[in-house]
Design an enzyme around this catalytic site. Structure first.
Site, short mmCIF file in Angstrom:
data_model
loop_
_atom_site.label_atom_id
_atom_site.label_comp_id
_atom_site.label_asym_id
_atom_site.label_seq_id
_atom_site.Cartn_x
_atom_site.Cartn_y
_atom_site.Cartn_z
N VAL A 304 0.38 -0.63 0.02
CA VAL A 304 -0.21 0.11 0.04
C VAL A 304 0.63 1.60 -0.24
O VAL A 304 1.69 1.47 0.48
CB VAL A 304 -1.14 0.06 1.54
CG1 VAL A 304 -1.59 1.50 1.60
CG2 VAL A 304 -1.87 -1.23 0.89
N PRO A 485 3.66 8.72 1.78
CA PRO A 485 4.25 8.06 0.04
C PRO A 485 5.31 7.97 0.33
O PRO A 485 6.69 7.96 0.92
CB PRO A 485 4.02 9.32 -0.71
CG PRO A 485 2.74 9.97 -0.01
CD PRO A 485 2.99 9.87 1.27
N SER A 486 5.69 7.24 -0.55
CA SER A 486 7.61 6.20 -0.98
C SER A 486 7.77 5.95 0.35
O SER A 486 9.19 6.33 0.41
CB SER A 486 7.72 7.22 -2.09
OG SER A 486 7.35 8.23 -2.79
N ARG A 487 7.27 5.46 1.49
CA ARG A 487 8.41 5.25 2.12
C ARG A 487 8.02 6.14 3.19
O ARG A 487 9.21 5.81 4.42
CB ARG A 487 8.58 4.09 2.35
CG ARG A 487 8.40 2.79 1.43
CD ARG A 487 6.74 2.56 2.09
NE ARG A 487 6.23 0.58 1.26
CZ ARG A 487 5.80 0.61 1.57
NH1 ARG A 487 4.24 1.18 1.75
NH2 ARG A 487 4.80 -0.82 0.82
N LEU A 488 8.57 7.64 2.56
CA LEU A 488 8.76 8.41 4.05
C LEU A 488 7.99 8.88 4.94
O LEU A 488 7.09 9.72 5.04
CB LEU A 488 9.49 9.30 2.56
CG LEU A 488 10.88 9.39 1.66
CD1 LEU A 488 10.65 10.33 1.07
CD2 LEU A 488 11.69 8.76 2.49
#
Ligand SMILES: NC(=O)C1=CN([C@@H]2O[C@H](COP(=O)(O)OP(=O)(O)OC[C@H]3O[C@@H](n4cnc5c(N)ncnc54)[C@H](OP(=O)(O)O)[C@@H]3O)[C@@H](O)[C@H]2O)[C@H](O)CC1
Ligand code: FMN
Ligand code: PLP
Ligand code: K
Length: 512
Positions: A304, A485-488
């Site tokens: 996700v 988003p983008s695992r940040l």
């Protein structure tokens, strides 16, 4: 503050909120069922969202003639009107779509409606999807001038649902739509598709070669397929979802897509008996039920991408308990199930960790409280090492909270008070369960439960077992995690530190 939590993921079943609580079903009524019924019953009654998988070989399929006959019986001697059945059929389609395709990702829904009742089902489904938060558009080229249909069109127009002509439909449907509902032909389809539906079906077919394409949901019959033989020549559309109505038609045997649902929860027993219909039971109050095997998924591709409001240092409370309260209240307000469920991790004297879920039963500046059996595995761990970690995951909000600290038993009085506030069945359950010990069979528990239920049937006080009570964790560390988003992700850690001889919460941002 308004939050919009968006999830971007591969199409996986979503979990609607439970409509029934487990406490509404007495243990004794469950005891009168056989093992299979009890298992299915517990699953369906307590968790509406649990998919009720059906062995496809045990489902009955209808011929074209039988389908039409059942329709006539329902609308003749059984007293249904076509409007009613269409409303329920369309609602089933909309709820099936909502089970798999979330509006946050699959909001743009094109419903293509044919000239018959299948098209009517599509119009009804589009109306419900609008109310569920989707943005439907309709293509309805051959309108039937009957009041049922003109009424459905008026209802959609009053919701400002756009109608698109075939000429205005883009040649490539993949850019503008996330889901396409194929409500073109149902069980009365015969021969080869005539214009303009031949061209529309060709456009649906051309989507199949694309990497990223809208999901196709067929109502009752994948349009263009033979009602009984299905896509026997292999050149037809390949829907991702098929919503069979009343019972699957013979063509559904050839459906290979990942999502087969049954809808039309109105079949009376007389019809089921006459046509020897073997159908799965609908869970809880659901209007649809999954048939067949769960979809095969590539676990490595399951992910996700979280999209949430930022979590900034200057926005959070300086006191982590207040910050926790804020998030807890927001999770409750969002209607999350069991907001108070948390993973509790403990270790034993050999430093071996173990985790399990428990329910948070209260929190304040003194700590976080849960109840359990003091002689359980977790009880024994905590007596050997009185430190623990708690973890909350509020999936729908992309939020996680970690809490750590020393643990102590709460007072006997607090445990007594809480114990007696529980449903009597759970009080007896706590006596019966020598938690974490080996049980020779479930009958042992149930026999004792029945015996104690009889014993306390006069309403007298059920004594709290000595070994049952609460623990309190006094936090010295919190972390509030908000998925981004983008695992940040945002991670704000609160640690209790000594500042000039006084304890103070220090907030630090951690790398995701
Ligand atoms: N009991 C239930 O489960 C209910 C199901 N419902 C839905 O109703 C359909 C069946 O509806 P029906 O109106 O009988 O038929 P269709 O929707 O399949 O469509 C019939 C129209 O399509 C035309 N048609 C047929 N073949 C072709 C073709 N090759 N090319 C173009 N058009 C075609 C047909 O015209 P004809 O002139 O050929 O007769 C009709 O105009 C069922 O599948 C469910 O979706 C009810 O809503 C509720 C009860
Ligand atoms: C959502 C959920 C909530 C639970 N709540 C509790 C609870 O509050 N207390 C409890 O003793 N067990 C609770 N359990 C059961 C525990 O997870 C666990 O099976 C049991 O306590 C035995 O754990 P142990 O052998 O590690 O001590 C819950 C389970 C789930 C799934
Ligand atoms: C074994 C056990 N004990 C206690 C609880 C907490 O239940 P209650 O909310 O009745 O205190 C649960 C909840 O799942 C449980 O499974
Ligand atoms: K269809």
């Amino acid at each position: 503050m308004t939050f919009s939590f968006l999830l971007q993921s591969s199409p996986l079943p979503v979990s609607p909120k439970p409509l029934l609580s487990q406490n509404q079903y007495s243990l004794s009524s469950l005891l009168s069922l056989n093992t299979t019924q009890r298992f299915l019953g517990l699953r369906t009654l307590s968790t509406k969202s649990t998919p009720n998988m059906q062995d496809p070989t045990s489902v009955s399929y209808l011929s074209q003639r039988e389908a039409a006959e059942i329709d006539e019986t329902l609308m003749g001697p059984l007293g249904f009107s076509v409007d009613q059945l269409m409303e329920l059929a369309g609602l089933s389609v909309a709820t099936s779509v909502a089970e798999v395709y979330k509006p946050s990702e699959y909001g743009r829904v094109l419903t293509i409606c044919g000239p018959g009742n299948n098209g009517g089902d599509g119009l009804v489904a589009a109306r419900h999807l609008h109310h569920f938060g989707y943005k439907p558009s309709i293509c309805y080229p051959k309108r039937t001038p009957k009041s049922l249909y003109t009424g459905l069109v008026t209802q959609l127009e009053s919701l400002s649902v756009p109608f698109v002509s075939v000429d205005d439909l883009p040649e490539d449907l993949s850019k503008d739509f996330d889901v396409i509902i194929d409500a073109i032909f149902g069980f009365s389809f015969h021969g080869a598709p005539r214009p303009p539906f031949d061209d529309i079906i060709r456009r649906l077919l051309s989507l199949q070669t694309l990497q990223k394409r809208p999901a196709i949901v067929s109502v009752d019959i994948p349009s263009g397929w033979h009602v009984e033989e299905g896509d026997h020549e292999g050149g037809g559309i390949k829907p991702d979802m098929l919503v069979s109505l009343t019972a699957p038609k013979l063509c559904a045997k050839r459906f290979c897509g990942p999502h087969h649902f049954l809808g039309g929860r109105f079949v009376p027993p007389s019809v089921a008996e006459k046509y020897k219909l073997e159908l799965p039971s609908y869970p809880g109050t659901s209007m649809c039920v999954r048939i067949g095997k769960p979809p095969k998924v590539d676990i490595s591709a399951m992910r996700v991408n979280y999209v949430s409001p930022e979590l900034l240092e200057d926005q959070v409370e300086t006191d982590p308990i207040l910050q926790f309260r804020k998030w807890f209240d927001e999770a409750v307000a969002a209607g999350l199930r069991e907001t108070n469920a948390m993973a509790l991790s403990t270790t034993n004297k050999d430093r071996k960790p173990s985790s399990r879920m428990v329910l948070l039963k209260g929190f304040d500046e003194n700590g976080f409280v849960w109840f359990t059996n003091y002689e359980s595995k977790k009880g024994s761990d905590l007596s050997e090492n009185p430190f623990a970690a708690l973890l909350f995951y509020w999936e729908d909000m992309n939020r996680q909270v970690r809490i750590e600290g020393p643990v102590e038993k709460i007072s006997e009085e607090e445990s007594e008070n809480y114990y007696h506030s529980r449903p009597r069945g759970s009080q007896i359950g706590a006596i019966v369960s020598k938690q974490s010990s080996v049980v020779p069979g479930r009958h042992v528990l149930y026999d004792e439960y029945e015996e104690l239920t009889k014993k306390y049937s006069d309403g007298s006080v059920i004594p709290k077992p000595k070994n049952w009570g609460g623990f309190r964790l006094r936090p010295n560390l919190f972390e509030f995690w908000q998925g981004q988003p983008s695992r940040l992700h945002d991670r704000l850690q609160y640690s209790l530190q000594d500042v000039n001889g006084n304890p103070a919460w220090i907030i630090r941002r951690l790398a995701p």
